[in-house]
Write an enzyme that holds these catalytic residues in place. Structure first.
Site, PDB file in Angstrom:
ATOM      1  N   GLY A 277       7.044   4.422   8.377  1.00  0.00           N
ATOM      2  CA  GLY A 277       6.184   5.582   8.584  1.00  0.00           C
ATOM      3  C   GLY A 277       6.362   6.138   9.976  1.00  0.00           C
ATOM      4  O   GLY A 277       7.446   6.025  10.562  1.00  0.00           O
ATOM      5  N   SER A 278       5.294   6.697  10.523  1.00  0.00           N
ATOM      6  CA  SER A 278       5.419   7.369  11.809  1.00  0.00           C
ATOM      7  C   SER A 278       5.464   6.372  12.964  1.00  0.00           C
ATOM      8  O   SER A 278       4.910   5.271  12.881  1.00  0.00           O
ATOM      9  CB  SER A 278       4.236   8.322  12.001  1.00  0.00           C
ATOM     10  N   THR A 279       6.090   6.784  14.053  1.00  0.00           N
ATOM     11  CA  THR A 279       6.192   5.937  15.234  1.00  0.00           C
ATOM     12  C   THR A 279       4.803   5.618  15.787  1.00  0.00           C
ATOM     13  O   THR A 279       4.527   4.492  16.211  1.00  0.00           O
ATOM     14  CB  THR A 279       7.061   6.644  16.294  1.00  0.00           C
ATOM     15  N   GLU A 280       3.919   6.608  15.719  1.00  0.00           N
ATOM     16  CA  GLU A 280       2.567   6.416  16.258  1.00  0.00           C
ATOM     17  C   GLU A 280       1.842   5.274  15.544  1.00  0.00           C
ATOM     18  O   GLU A 280       1.296   4.367  16.187  1.00  0.00           O
ATOM     19  CB  GLU A 280       1.824   7.735  16.050  1.00  0.00           C
TER      20      GLU A 280
ATOM     21  N   CYS B 155      13.602  10.167   7.176  1.00  0.00           N
ATOM     22  CA  CYS B 155      13.535   9.649   8.550  1.00  0.00           C
ATOM     23  C   CYS B 155      14.900   9.741   9.239  1.00  0.00           C
ATOM     24  O   CYS B 155      14.967   9.930  10.447  1.00  0.00           O
ATOM     25  CB  CYS B 155      13.032   8.225   8.553  1.00  0.00           C
TER      26      CYS B 155
ATOM     27  N   GLU C  20      10.248  14.906  15.734  1.00  0.00           N
ATOM     28  CA  GLU C  20      10.597  14.848  14.320  1.00  0.00           C
ATOM     29  C   GLU C  20       9.776  15.904  13.569  1.00  0.00           C
ATOM     30  O   GLU C  20       8.550  15.877  13.605  1.00  0.00           O
ATOM     31  CB  GLU C  20      10.264  13.448  13.792  1.00  0.00           C
TER      32      GLU C  20
ATOM     33  N   GLU D  74      10.155   0.517  10.426  1.00  0.00           N
ATOM     34  CA  GLU D  74      11.163   1.555  10.202  1.00  0.00           C
ATOM     35  C   GLU D  74      10.455   2.872  10.442  1.00  0.00           C
ATOM     36  O   GLU D  74       9.618   3.288   9.638  1.00  0.00           O
ATOM     37  CB  GLU D  74      11.705   1.429   8.772  1.00  0.00           C
TER      38      GLU D  74
ATOM     39  N   LYS E  31       0.846  -1.198   0.000  1.00  0.00           N
ATOM     40  CA  LYS E  31       0.000   0.000   0.000  1.00  0.00           C
ATOM     41  C   LYS E  31       0.878   1.244   0.000  1.00  0.00           C
ATOM     42  O   LYS E  31       1.585   1.524   0.959  1.00  0.00           O
ATOM     43  CB  LYS E  31      -0.904   0.056   1.230  1.00  0.00           C
TER      44      LYS E  31
HETATM   45  P1  NDP Z   1       1.986   7.625   8.591  1.00  0.00           P
HETATM   46  O1  NDP Z   1       2.709   6.744   9.536  1.00  0.00           O
HETATM   47  O2  NDP Z   1       0.565   7.919   8.845  1.00  0.00           O
HETATM   48  O3  NDP Z   1       2.058   7.002   7.112  1.00  0.00           O
HETATM   49  C1  NDP Z   1       2.864   5.920   6.690  1.00  0.00           C
HETATM   50  C2  NDP Z   1       2.027   4.894   5.922  1.00  0.00           C
HETATM   51  O4  NDP Z   1       1.127   4.222   6.810  1.00  0.00           O
HETATM   52  C3  NDP Z   1       1.141   5.503   4.846  1.00  0.00           C
HETATM   53  O5  NDP Z   1       1.012   4.614   3.768  1.00  0.00           O
HETATM   54  C4  NDP Z   1      -0.161   5.653   5.581  1.00  0.00           C
HETATM   55  O6  NDP Z   1      -1.264   5.796   4.738  1.00  0.00           O
HETATM   56  C5  NDP Z   1      -0.214   4.362   6.368  1.00  0.00           C
HETATM   57  N1  NDP Z   1      -1.094   4.366   7.544  1.00  0.00           N
HETATM   58  C6  NDP Z   1      -1.633   5.434   8.198  1.00  0.00           C
HETATM   59  N2  NDP Z   1      -2.371   5.009   9.247  1.00  0.00           N
HETATM   60  C7  NDP Z   1      -2.288   3.656   9.257  1.00  0.00           C
HETATM   61  C8  NDP Z   1      -2.817   2.635  10.109  1.00  0.00           C
HETATM   62  N3  NDP Z   1      -3.564   2.921  11.163  1.00  0.00           N
HETATM   63  N4  NDP Z   1      -2.516   1.330   9.846  1.00  0.00           N
HETATM   64  C9  NDP Z   1      -1.724   1.013   8.798  1.00  0.00           C
HETATM   65  N5  NDP Z   1      -1.208   1.938   7.956  1.00  0.00           N
HETATM   66  C10 NDP Z   1      -1.468   3.237   8.174  1.00  0.00           C
HETATM   67  O7  NDP Z   1       2.784   8.943   8.408  1.00  0.00           O
HETATM   68  P2  NDP Z   1       2.206  10.380   7.967  1.00  0.00           P
HETATM   69  O8  NDP Z   1       2.149  10.402   6.517  1.00  0.00           O
HETATM   70  O9  NDP Z   1       0.944  10.713   8.678  1.00  0.00           O
HETATM   71  O10 NDP Z   1       3.323  11.344   8.519  1.00  0.00           O
HETATM   72  C11 NDP Z   1       3.273  11.781   9.864  1.00  0.00           C
HETATM   73  C12 NDP Z   1       4.645  11.957  10.423  1.00  0.00           C
HETATM   74  O11 NDP Z   1       5.284  10.694  10.442  1.00  0.00           O
HETATM   75  C13 NDP Z   1       5.555  12.837   9.601  1.00  0.00           C
HETATM   76  O12 NDP Z   1       5.408  14.167   9.923  1.00  0.00           O
HETATM   77  C14 NDP Z   1       6.898  12.284   9.988  1.00  0.00           C
HETATM   78  O13 NDP Z   1       7.324  12.876  11.175  1.00  0.00           O
HETATM   79  C15 NDP Z   1       6.652  10.815  10.218  1.00  0.00           C
HETATM   80  N6  NDP Z   1       7.011   9.971   9.064  1.00  0.00           N
HETATM   81  C16 NDP Z   1       8.121   9.235   9.129  1.00  0.00           C
HETATM   82  C17 NDP Z   1       8.514   8.490   8.039  1.00  0.00           C
HETATM   83  C18 NDP Z   1       9.734   7.667   8.056  1.00  0.00           C
HETATM   84  O14 NDP Z   1      10.265   7.345   6.997  1.00  0.00           O
HETATM   85  N7  NDP Z   1      10.219   7.268   9.200  1.00  0.00           N
HETATM   86  C19 NDP Z   1       7.771   8.498   6.786  1.00  0.00           C
HETATM   87  C20 NDP Z   1       6.558   9.269   6.840  1.00  0.00           C
HETATM   88  C21 NDP Z   1       6.223   9.974   7.942  1.00  0.00           C
HETATM   89  P3  NDP Z   1      -1.659   7.297   4.280  1.00  0.00           P
HETATM   90  O15 NDP Z   1      -0.450   7.971   3.763  1.00  0.00           O
HETATM   91  O16 NDP Z   1      -2.578   7.030   3.200  1.00  0.00           O
HETATM   92  O17 NDP Z   1      -2.225   7.954   5.492  1.00  0.00           O
END
Ligand code: NDP
Length: 485
Positions: free
Chosen positions: A240-243, A296, A393, A262, A188
């Site tokens: 993606g995000s830590t949350e 990241c 971050e 990651e 995805k």
């Molecule tokens: P997210 O963690 O939301 O996005 C990463 C991926 O996960 C996207 O494909 C997203 O979909 C998907 N996703 C979102 N919610 C869920 C869920 N509950 N279960 C499974 N998959 C999910 O990052 P954000 O785009 O919201 O960015 C927020 C912050 O995260 C940034 O400001 C940055 O600080 C950090 N970040 C860190 C990254 C890294 O490489 N370590 C990369 C991106 C963000 P969708 O995009 O469609 O919401």
């Protein structure tokens, strides 16, 4: 060009978009074909530099995710897992070569959907994405040498969820090792950057990849959640995000499904008084302003030895005044557009917290375009370790500068973060590099350079930066089950 920084002027050198053919709408890619889900809603993906709508993609729901997972399972059980490594390798080599053949088109598409400068998508994202496929193609028939037993096997179906900062490159980091190790995938892409993943689906067709080995479902976080919680998968690989990473980890607890995460970072880039300062300035710029700071492992905390801080800041500000911010498709551009309105809002809010908490803001003088999402390269000084901009971050072109006096203090400050993805050390002394590197709690430590990536080199973090490695031999372990007999 929208800004005319100091130095001599450049004539615009825009890359043509004629090479890219974007459909007005896309379905999802399941079982080797694009399918149009009947009831799924659609959403638009826009060019963040212009706010122009590029295309419409589908918000995959439960039936679409289930169909993709079922296709991946069938392909795994009936074709891919029993195919010889050498045969699998042929397909992966084909994908690598197709990425190279269509590199220019994919680089333009990436810059249009993501906002990153064409110079970076052309010279970093695309060559590295192809390199990941080449590297892993080479492993496909040599897995018994991966250190995972005599006859290691794949896990099954991998759910792969990737972010928007390096859309095609993150796809490569996920898909290449999974395929090489005999897994099939459902991927995805991020909501704001689905287009290069959909173009990659076409590449899979062009390569005659057996149907179902790679499936791509578009959608927002809800689609990601459906995929991560799907019963039919054997592994989740998430960047993606830590949350969200923590949320996925909670949902997998108690299941047999494997997980690699990651997540974010707040890396320290540490400059000692004996460092070559002009080179360090280039490393700092590459560390935090590369890809608009949407990285990241960005060197977002600059730790400078107190005796050189003024000199270094003069040089850094001077260098920032020469950065060209604007049209991502112009080959002169150094800093492109922020990927989305939501991300821009986050950057603005965190920068405002810096002002409110007493840090001093300096931004490179540049005229930002009226349309699109933009933030100028920015430096905060008078930052303390308690400030939000030193702890959280920002994921934008914002650098927080702190100082230290001794190497011990540098280590203490660098490690004062829940994250642990990367770090940089700038010094002339090799012994100091080794002393520091062994004390820094970070998955990757760069010395006298920053943001260097290679498929042979494992990448990953500690603490809230996640676990598992991508790249190198260690990266294969994330997709293999050990078998000793
Ligand atoms: P997210 O963690 O939301 O996005 C990463 C991926 O996960 C996207 O494909 C997203 O979909 C998907 N996703 C979102 N919610 C869920 C869920 N509950 N279960 C499974 N998959 C999910 O990052 P954000 O785009 O919201 O960015 C927020 C912050 O995260 C940034 O400001 C940055 O600080 C950090 N970040 C860190 C990254 C890294 O490489 N370590 C990369 C991106 C963000 P969708 O995009 O469609 O919401």
């Amino acid at each position: 060009m929208t800004n005319e920084p100091t130095g001599f002027p450049y004539a615009p050198a825009p890359e043509s978009t004629a090479i890219v053919d974007i459909s007005s709408s896309y379905g999802i890619f399941v079982d080797g074909a694009f399918v149009e889900p009947v009831d799924a809603p659609r959403f638009k993906t826009v060019n963040p530099a212009t706010e122009e709508v590029l295309s419409e993609v589908c918000q995959a729901g439960a039936p679409e995710v289930a169909a993709a997972v079922a296709a991946a399972r069938r392909a795994h059980d009936e074709v891919w897992s029993s195919m010889s490594g050498a045969e699998r390798g042929k397909y992966i080599y084909r994908l690598a070569r197709l990425l190279q053949e269509r590199a220019r088109e994919l680089a333009v598409l990436e810059s249009m959907d993501n906002g990153k400068p064409i110079r970076e998508s052309r010279d970093v994202d695309l060559p590295l994405a192809a390199a990941h496929f080449f590297y892993h193609a080479g492993w496909a028939d040599k897995l018994e040498h991966a250190g995972m037993g005599r006859d290691p096997r794949g896990l099954g179906v991998a759910a792969q969820i990737i972010p928007w900062n390096f859309p095609l490159l993150m796809l490569a980091w996920k898909v290449a090792p999974a395929l090489a190790t005999g897994n099939t995938v459902v991927l995805k892409p991020a909501e704001t950057t689905p287009l290069t993943a959909l173009a990659f689906a076409e590449l899979c067709q062009q390569a005659d990849l057996p149907p179902g080995v790679v499936n791509i479902v578009t959608g927002d976080g809800r689609t990601g959640q459906l995929l991560a919680e799907s019963e039919g998968i054997d592994k989740v690989a998430f960047t993606g995000s830590t949350e969200v990473g923590k949320q996925i980890q909670r949902s997998l607890a108690g299941t047999r499904r494997r997980l690699t995460l990651e997540l974010g970072g707040k890396a320290a880039n540490i400059i000692f008084d004996d460092a070559p300062l002009d080179e360090a300035v280039e490393g700092i710029v590459n560390g935090i302003y590369f890809n608009q700071g949407h990285v990241c492992c960005a060197g977002s905390r600059l730790l400078v030895q107190e005796s050189i801080v003024e000199d270094l800041l003069v040089r850094l500000r001077r260098r920032l005044q020469t950065l060209r911010v604007g049209d991502p498709l112009d080959k002169n551009t150094d800093v492109g557009a922020i990927n989305s309105a939501a991300q821009l809002e986050r950057i603005v809010a965190l920068a405002e917290s810096g002002d409110a908490e007493g840090a001093e803001r300096w931004s490179a003088p540049c005229t930002l375009p009226e349309r699109g999402f933009w933030f100028p390269p920015t430096i905060f000084t008078s930052v303390t370790t308690a400030h939000r901009i030193a702890r959280e971050e920002i994921f934008g072109p914002v650098l927080s500068v702190l100082t230290f006096r001794t190497p011990d203090e540098a280590v203490e400050k660098a490690n004062n973060t829940p994250y642990g993805l990367s770090a940089g050390i700038w010094t002339e002394k090799g012994s100091r590099i080794l002393w520091m590197a062994s004390r820094l709690r970070a998955g990757v430590v760069w010395a006298n350079t920053f943001n260097q990536f290679d498929p042979t080199s494992p990448f990953g973090g500690y603490g809230e930066s996640g676990f598992g490695r991508e790249g190198g031999r260690a990266g294969l372990a994330a997709y293999l089950q050990e078998r000793v007999n």
